[in-house]
Design a protein around this motif. Sequence first.
Motif, PDB file in Angstrom:
ATOM      1  N   GLY A  44       0.871  -1.385  -0.154  1.00  0.00           N
ATOM      2  CA  GLY A  44       0.063  -0.022   0.333  1.00  0.00           C
ATOM      3  C   GLY A  44       1.051   1.090  -0.288  1.00  0.00           C
ATOM      4  N   GLY A  45       1.980   0.910   0.013  1.00  0.00           N
ATOM      5  CA  GLY A  45       2.896   2.340  -0.176  1.00  0.00           C
ATOM      6  C   GLY A  45       3.294   3.115   1.335  1.00  0.00           C
ATOM      7  N   MET A  46       4.027   4.025   1.484  1.00  0.00           N
ATOM      8  CA  MET A  46       3.943   4.593   2.493  1.00  0.00           C
ATOM      9  C   MET A  46       3.652   6.200   2.594  1.00  0.00           C
ATOM     10  SD  MET A  46       5.104   4.718   5.732  1.00  0.00           S
ATOM     11  CE  MET A  46       6.508   5.623   6.959  1.00  0.00           C
ATOM     12  N   PRO A  47       2.724   7.027   3.115  1.00  0.00           N
ATOM     13  CA  PRO A  47       2.151   8.265   2.623  1.00  0.00           C
ATOM     14  C   PRO A  47       2.994   9.389   3.327  1.00  0.00           C
ATOM     15  CG  PRO A  47       0.375   6.689   4.409  1.00  0.00           C
ATOM     16  CD  PRO A  47       1.300   6.179   3.474  1.00  0.00           C
ATOM     17  N   PHE A  48       3.543   8.504   4.959  1.00  0.00           N
ATOM     18  CA  PHE A  48       4.905   9.629   5.641  1.00  0.00           C
ATOM     19  C   PHE A  48       6.005  10.038   5.264  1.00  0.00           C
ATOM     20  CE2 PHE A  48       0.756   6.894   7.786  1.00  0.00           C
ATOM     21  CZ  PHE A  48       0.182   7.806   8.233  1.00  0.00           C
ATOM     22  N   TYR A  49       5.794  11.133   5.970  1.00  0.00           N
ATOM     23  CA  TYR A  49       7.595  11.506   6.277  1.00  0.00           C
ATOM     24  C   TYR A  49       7.719  12.242   7.351  1.00  0.00           C
ATOM     25  CZ  TYR A  49       5.414  11.032   1.165  1.00  0.00           C
ATOM     26  OH  TYR A  49       5.221  10.587  -0.211  1.00  0.00           O
ATOM     27  N   ARG A  50       9.506  11.980   7.655  1.00  0.00           N
ATOM     28  CA  ARG A  50       9.607  12.203   9.021  1.00  0.00           C
ATOM     29  C   ARG A  50      10.753  13.904   8.416  1.00  0.00           C
ATOM     30  NH1 ARG A  50      13.629   6.961  10.745  1.00  0.00           N
ATOM     31  NH2 ARG A  50      14.999   7.653   8.805  1.00  0.00           N
ATOM     32  N   GLY A  51      11.123  14.519   9.329  1.00  0.00           N
ATOM     33  CA  GLY A  51      11.733  15.931   9.092  1.00  0.00           C
ATOM     34  C   GLY A  51      11.146  17.121   8.964  1.00  0.00           C
ATOM     35  N   HIS A  52       9.582  16.408   8.891  1.00  0.00           N
ATOM     36  CA  HIS A  52       8.809  18.005   8.047  1.00  0.00           C
ATOM     37  C   HIS A  52       7.978  18.619   9.220  1.00  0.00           C
ATOM     38  CE1 HIS A  52      10.577  17.705   4.327  1.00  0.00           C
ATOM     39  NE2 HIS A  52      10.136  16.209   4.342  1.00  0.00           N
ATOM     40  N   SER A  53       7.501  19.575   9.108  1.00  0.00           N
ATOM     41  CA  SER A  53       6.447  19.688  10.304  1.00  0.00           C
ATOM     42  C   SER A  53       5.116  19.875   9.665  1.00  0.00           C
ATOM     43  CB  SER A  53       7.101  21.861  10.452  1.00  0.00           C
ATOM     44  OG  SER A  53       6.628  22.207   9.223  1.00  0.00           O
ATOM     45  N   GLU A  54       4.735  19.166   8.622  1.00  0.00           N
ATOM     46  CA  GLU A  54       3.799  19.585   8.393  1.00  0.00           C
ATOM     47  C   GLU A  54       2.282  18.701   8.335  1.00  0.00           C
ATOM     48  OE1 GLU A  54       2.816  21.637   5.532  1.00  0.00           O
ATOM     49  OE2 GLU A  54       4.331  22.465   5.013  1.00  0.00           O
ATOM     50  N   CYS A  55       1.574  19.423   9.449  1.00  0.00           N
ATOM     51  CA  CYS A  55       0.445  17.987   9.903  1.00  0.00           C
ATOM     52  C   CYS A  55       0.037  17.107   8.550  1.00  0.00           C
ATOM     53  CB  CYS A  55      -0.477  18.885  10.242  1.00  0.00           C
ATOM     54  SG  CYS A  55      -0.512  20.120  11.736  1.00  0.00           S
ATOM     55  N   VAL A  56      -0.339  16.282  10.101  1.00  0.00           N
ATOM     56  CA  VAL A  56      -0.439  14.614   8.582  1.00  0.00           C
ATOM     57  C   VAL A  56      -1.803  14.816   9.819  1.00  0.00           C
ATOM     58  CG1 VAL A  56      -0.211  12.499   8.699  1.00  0.00           C
ATOM     59  CG2 VAL A  56       1.218  13.776   8.398  1.00  0.00           C
ATOM     60  N   LEU A  57      -3.116  14.025   9.218  1.00  0.00           N
ATOM     61  CA  LEU A  57      -4.101  14.231   9.681  1.00  0.00           C
ATOM     62  C   LEU A  57      -4.679  11.942   8.563  1.00  0.00           C
ATOM     63  CD1 LEU A  57      -7.157  14.808  10.469  1.00  0.00           C
ATOM     64  CD2 LEU A  57      -7.848  15.263   7.776  1.00  0.00           C
ATOM     65  N   VAL A  58      -4.959  11.544  10.014  1.00  0.00           N
ATOM     66  CA  VAL A  58      -5.333  10.190   9.692  1.00  0.00           C
ATOM     67  C   VAL A  58      -6.782   9.944   9.770  1.00  0.00           C
ATOM     68  CG1 VAL A  58      -4.447   8.088  10.213  1.00  0.00           C
ATOM     69  CG2 VAL A  58      -3.049   9.567   9.933  1.00  0.00           C
ATOM     70  N   THR A  59      -7.565   9.098   8.630  1.00  0.00           N
ATOM     71  CA  THR A  59      -8.584   8.945   9.315  1.00  0.00           C
ATOM     72  C   THR A  59      -8.698   7.401   9.551  1.00  0.00           C
ATOM     73  OG1 THR A  59      -9.548  11.068   9.068  1.00  0.00           O
ATOM     74  CG2 THR A  59     -11.242   9.330   8.630  1.00  0.00           C
ATOM     75  N   ILE A  60      -9.774   6.902  10.651  1.00  0.00           N
ATOM     76  CA  ILE A  60      -9.894   5.890  10.734  1.00  0.00           C
ATOM     77  C   ILE A  60     -11.339   5.557  10.528  1.00  0.00           C
ATOM     78  CG2 ILE A  60     -10.024   3.268  11.860  1.00  0.00           C
ATOM     79  CD1 ILE A  60      -6.992   3.881  12.847  1.00  0.00           C
TER      80      ILE A  60
END
Length: 320
Positions: A274-290
């Motif tokens: 399924g791939g890797m949609p997350f990245y470290r080293g950045h200040s951007e917010c990530v929104l995860v919805t289950i």
Amino acid sequence: MACQQPFFSPRLPFTGCIQGALHEGKTITLTGRVLPGAQRFHVNLQCGSRGNPDVALHFNPRYDGSKDIVICNTMQHSKWGSEEREYPAHMTRGANFTLMFLVNRDSYSVIVNGAHFMEYLHRLSFSRVDTISVDGGVEIQSIAFSNPAVTSPPPQPGYPVQPHSSQRNRTRSRQSKSGPKNPPQWCNATQVGMVMLWILCSQVVPYKNIMAGGLYPGRNITVQGVVNHNADKFCVNLRFNSGVALHFNPRFNENIVVRNSLLKEQWGPEERTGGMPFYRGHSECVLVTIMCDTNCYRVMVNGVQMFSYNHLMTLSSVLV
């Protein structure tokens, strides 16, 4: 860019600020339920909140005709433009929903329950949009905001996810001076399960809480935060009394997201595609919805469905 805290369980009619206005790649995600007797409701992305502001996107499901329909339009200088109509609504009366607006250069993408629903071409510059309003026959559980993901940097060696001891000491020092504070609204126990993610503007992790009422089809869990710059991995666990129904585990040194379950004290076979949609080293917010469906969990990242995971335990037994 700092993340904006979501609005939870707002009373309608609701009007709220979109911090930093809209820009390309930003998403707005609403979760809620259409009332059983609803005639219509609307979500407006508008230019201000005073007087009679211009409305860049008027999203208006209607249930008072022979067919359920969604009407979209733009209001400029107090005058409505030509309507765009889409059939069917895909947001039925009495049902839970997730509604996402993704800002593109030329249009808004509208995503309903994880599936692309429509495109709406810009008639007003989206950079003017700084307000969202909601009203009508609907209950809103949450309104969350996410900024665009940043292109992945070159692979880096893995590091522990926990903050450095000096950072922990500074955090404890600040807390001891200021005293305990009320938890942010978006850390409501009915919204967030167990989170092992270094979250900006949120509780210190690891974080654990009870989800009142358990899970059921149509219920959504929203986690918003920032991946720690030196993260090796993080996980979101949905637990029942003797195990883990869903173990969602991005691993940066392997560049994968692992899904699994812990049943009878034994881990099952890992799902790794399924791939890797997350990245470290950045200040951007990530929104995860289950999103809880009848047969599976669907996991969306920044408004895009990335994974599904079949239920191995009944939803109602998942409480943490």
